[in-house]
Design a protein around this motif. Structure first.
Motif: not given
Length: 792
Positions: A171-187, A269-276
């Motif tokens: 999860i890149p800087e500027g986004m909330d990694a904990e919130e991303a994890q919480r949402k994934l678990i919730k889904i 953000n090429r490396n990030l987008m390759l991963f995503i």
């Protein structure tokens, strides 16, 4: 982009147009009800009935007999209080009923739904009120793994845990990694809940395991869209050009049913987008593999409606004064309903017009409640929602519908038009509404809350007064999903803080240990000992985790309050013993290793004879250091030296067993025994030696030995797994060494999947022993977490 020319398999514009038409009709109906203010007398009457169950006069006796209600931040005490006061069952019934209504589109007056809700409530109540529940962390890996074992999906849990770790790390800087994890678990949890309902009670265990495995993987696949599409496009991580390029790629994917190649990415953000791109492509293809053709088209159509409605809102400008009410509310209806309808298509649930309609009409209620809670943050971020737009423009635009008034209009419509005035449904929807306002008031404080109410509710003073009375006086409107959400967020934050503290503490300890480990020649110029000291220091300063002296340092100073300076010789001795064991382990006659800690092994850098002598030298230096523990009782020091000698002897037995069984297949029992001798005893020594110096009782020492056994085996299994798929640069040694030497390992005996299961089994056993020990400090918990999550 190559895929732009591929054949479309859905009529995207038609799908959106049909959904939009239905949303417009719904909005117009709500707008008419709002204009006529029919919701005010309707809900006023509903609240008159509702308050008899929620506003109670307290008797004088109750002041003396009622135990004070604990804060919901204290999860276990709050559940205990609910149970003690007889409120737990109605609390769970309210909560589960709400989830059945919101997430599954169920009608609460259905006998079948009532029966299912009662069954879930009974099971959950039992789970929450067992003796062990008071000490359990509901989100602990150990508890989740035990539940997975009962359902035959341990491998699935291991897989999704590894995936969550990878996603969080990316999860890149500027986004909330904990919130991303919480949402994934919730889904994932939401899909599992839906699937369990579709399965029913009569399904065979094997089929249940298979379907739950698929559902968890589907939940992960769908859940990825939240951090890597919704949140990413809402953030400032991507440039405008990158955002447009990414949006077009998603659109093409949904209309063609195939993920285009990323192609040439213009932006930083090429490396990030390759991963995503790689992760989302795999996720998309997994969903596709598990959908019959008709359901697949339905999924793509719903996903397109969801995506486009978000895009319509995403490109809006808060400064634009000309958006119509329809433009503001129709995308809200579309995205809030589509997000839940997608779930049904993902799990291939059978068509049910009643469920689909209820889900469609319900969505805006939930979305308006969420937007109300988030309006300050949304406005600061420049996001257009009905609330932020009203705040920005209502003075110049008297035609704008007040979103808070429309929220109450939606509630009245749901209760009486969608759910046919069902009393239980009415009760739960009103509970949720008042609970939302109570939580908002608690968050903003009286002053902030009153300012918001003045702005949004001033046109209906009598109805406002009714609502505020409920907010002040109503009880029993709390919900378990909110408690669980807050507990999860709190746990994630606490875990992160503890992990950061653990990492920093071990970093500082490691640095200090590295400083005092090198051996001085004591001013001697003897030709005899200089090469050995040089060789010893070569091995000692080559790096290393220093795990054993770190554990001893912590246990000695924090647990037993021993003086750090006094136990310094013990810390040295542990690392000298460990380094000696590695030198012997690497020898040509044993593992014949060429790299250790990123450097040539000692026998490669010097020669075999020097390596053998250096190993012997270091074991004797360890005894010398132990004998210099001068501030402790001589009997305790003698006991420690005796214990240390026996550990060294047992470790030699383990290495001899390893040599004897080369090229021979071992049983799991033999492997566990050998691994305990070779690895587990080193961890045991790190725990037991400071316990000996502290004069700890035998009971605690036995518990620590059990913990060390499981921690050591978990460590060794992780080593075996890393030997197969680890990164040589991170490992500091050549991978696949065990297979080259024909050594039996947990991977060769059990396979990779079986080895992972065995590792997590020992992890759980170790965690369960820590609960018995009632360790106040989470240090050993994080040691165990480190052992199984490390990359080297």
């Amino acid at each position: 982009m190559k895929s732009m020319n591929e054949k479309t398999i859905i009529n995207a514009d038609r799908s959106y147009r049909l959904a939009e038409q239905k949303a417009v009709e719904y909005f117009n109906s709500l707008a008419d009800q709002h204009a006529g203010e029919t919701y005010v007398p309707t809900l006023t009457k509903d609240f008159e009935s509702w308050k008899s169950n929620h506003i109670h006069r307290r008797s004088l006796l109750s002041f003396f007999t009622n135990k004070k209600k604990p804060s919901q931040k204290d999860y276990h005490r709050y559940i205990g209080w609910l149970d003690m006061t007889g409120k737990l069952e109605p609390y769970l019934d309210r909560s589960i009923s709400y989830i059945f209504m919101r997430d599954m589109g169920k009608a609460l007056d259905s006998p079948e739904t009532k029966q299912r809700i009662q069954s879930v409530v009974n099971g959950l109540k039992k789970d929450l009120t067992t003796k062990q529940a008071d000490n359990d962390d509901v989100f602990s890996m150990a508890k989740l793994y035990r539940k997975a074992q009962r359902n035959g999906i341990e491998s699935t849990l291991i897989w999704v845990t590894e995936k969550l770790k990878t996603i969080t790390a990316n999860i890149p800087e500027g986004m909330d990694a904990e919130e991303a994890q919480r949402k994934l678990i919730k889904i994932i949890a939401g899909l599992v809940m839906q699937e369990i309902e579709e399965l029913g009670d009569e399904v065979a265990p094997e089929e249940k395991s298979t379907r739950l495995d698929t559902t968890i993987r589907l939940g992960y696949a769908y859940g990825l869209t939240y951090p890597f599409i919704d949140d990413l496009l809402d953030s400032n991580v991507l440039s405008e050009q990158e955002r447009n390029q990414y949006s077009e790629l998603i659109r093409v994917t949904l209309v063609t049913g195939a993920v285009p190649e990323l192609g040439e990415w213009t932006g930083k953000n090429r490396n990030l987008m390759l991963f995503i791109h790689s992760e989302l492509k795999a996720a998309f293809e997994f969903i596709k593999e598990n959908q019959p053709e008709e359901e697949w088209r339905a999924f793509l159509e719903q996903a397109y409606v969801f995506f486009k409605s978000q895009e319509v809102d995403r490109v809006k400008n808060l400064a634009n004064e000309n958006y119509t009410n329809e433009e503001l509310y129709v995308p809200v209806i579309l995205k809030s309903s589509a997000s839940r309808l997608i779930v049904r298509s993902i799990i291939s649930a059978p068509e049910d017009e009643g469920i689909d309609n209820r889900t469609f009409y319900y969505g805006i209620y939930n979305q308006l409640a969420d937007d109300f809670a988030d309006m300050v943050d949304d406005r600061e971020g420049g996001r257009v929602t009905p609330y932020t737009y009203y705040l920005e423009h209502h003075k110049k635009r008297p035609d704008l519908i007040n979103p808070f008034e429309l929220y109450w209009t939606v509630i009245a419509n749901l209760i009486h038009q969608v759910y046919d005035s069902d009393p239980k449904t009415s009760d739960i929807i009103l509970d949720r509404a008042i609970n939302g306002l109570k939580r908002f008031k608690e968050k903003k404080g009286d002053k902030g809350y009153n300012e918001v109410m003045e702005l949004f509710f001033s046109a209906n003073p009598a109805f406002n007064q009714t609502i505020q009375q409920m907010v002040r006086k109503a009880t029993d409107v709390d919900f378990f999903d909110k408690l669980l959400r807050d507990h999860m967020v709190s746990n994630l934050q606490k875990e992160r803080k503890e992990r950061e503290e653990f990492t920093e503490m071990t970093r500082m300890m490691r640095k200090e240990i590295n400083d005092f480990l090198p051996i001085s020649n004591g001013g001697s110029v003897s030709i005899m000992n200089e090469p050995i000291i040089e060789a010893a220091n070569y091995s000692l300063i080559s790096g290393g985790k220093r795990l054993r002296p770190i554990v001893t340092w912590f246990m000695g100073t924090e647990k037993y309050r021993l003086d750090k300076a006094a136990i310094l010789p013990l810390l040295k001795s542990l690392e000298y013993m460990h380094t000696a064991s590695l030198i012997y382990d690497d020898l040509p006659a044993q593992d014949n290793a060429d790299l250790r800690r990123g450097n040539p092994t000692l026998h490669e850098a010097y020669n075999t004879a020097v390596a053998e002598l250096t190993g012997l030298f270091l074991t004797q230096k360890a005894v010398e250091e132990q004998a210099s523990l001068e501030t402790f009782d001589a009997k305790l020091v003698l006991q420690l030296i005796h214990y240390s000698a026996s550990v060294t002897a047992e470790m030699c037995r383990g290495q001899a067993m390893d040599l004897k069984t080369k090229e021979e297949p071992l049983t799991l029992e033999q492997l566990n025994q050998m691994c305990f001798y070779k690895t587990g005893l080193g961890f045991e020594a790190a725990l037991i030696m400071p316990a000996i110096l502290a004069g700890t009782d035998e009971l605690e020492k036995q518990a620590l030995k059990k913990f060390a056994r499981h921690a050591g085996i978990a460590f060794q299994i992780k080593d075996d797994l890393l030997d197969v798929d680890g990164d040589q640069e991170l490992l500091g040694k050549s991978p696949n060494r065990d297979s080259k030497n024909n050594n039996s390992t947990f991977v060769s005996v059990l396979g990779q999947e079986g080895a992972k299961k065995e590792m997590w089994e020992h992890y759980c056993l170790g965690m369960e022993i820590l609960q018995e020990l009632k360790q106040e400090n989470p240090f050993l918990k994080h040691v165990l977490n480190y052992l199984v999550h490390r990359d080297y």
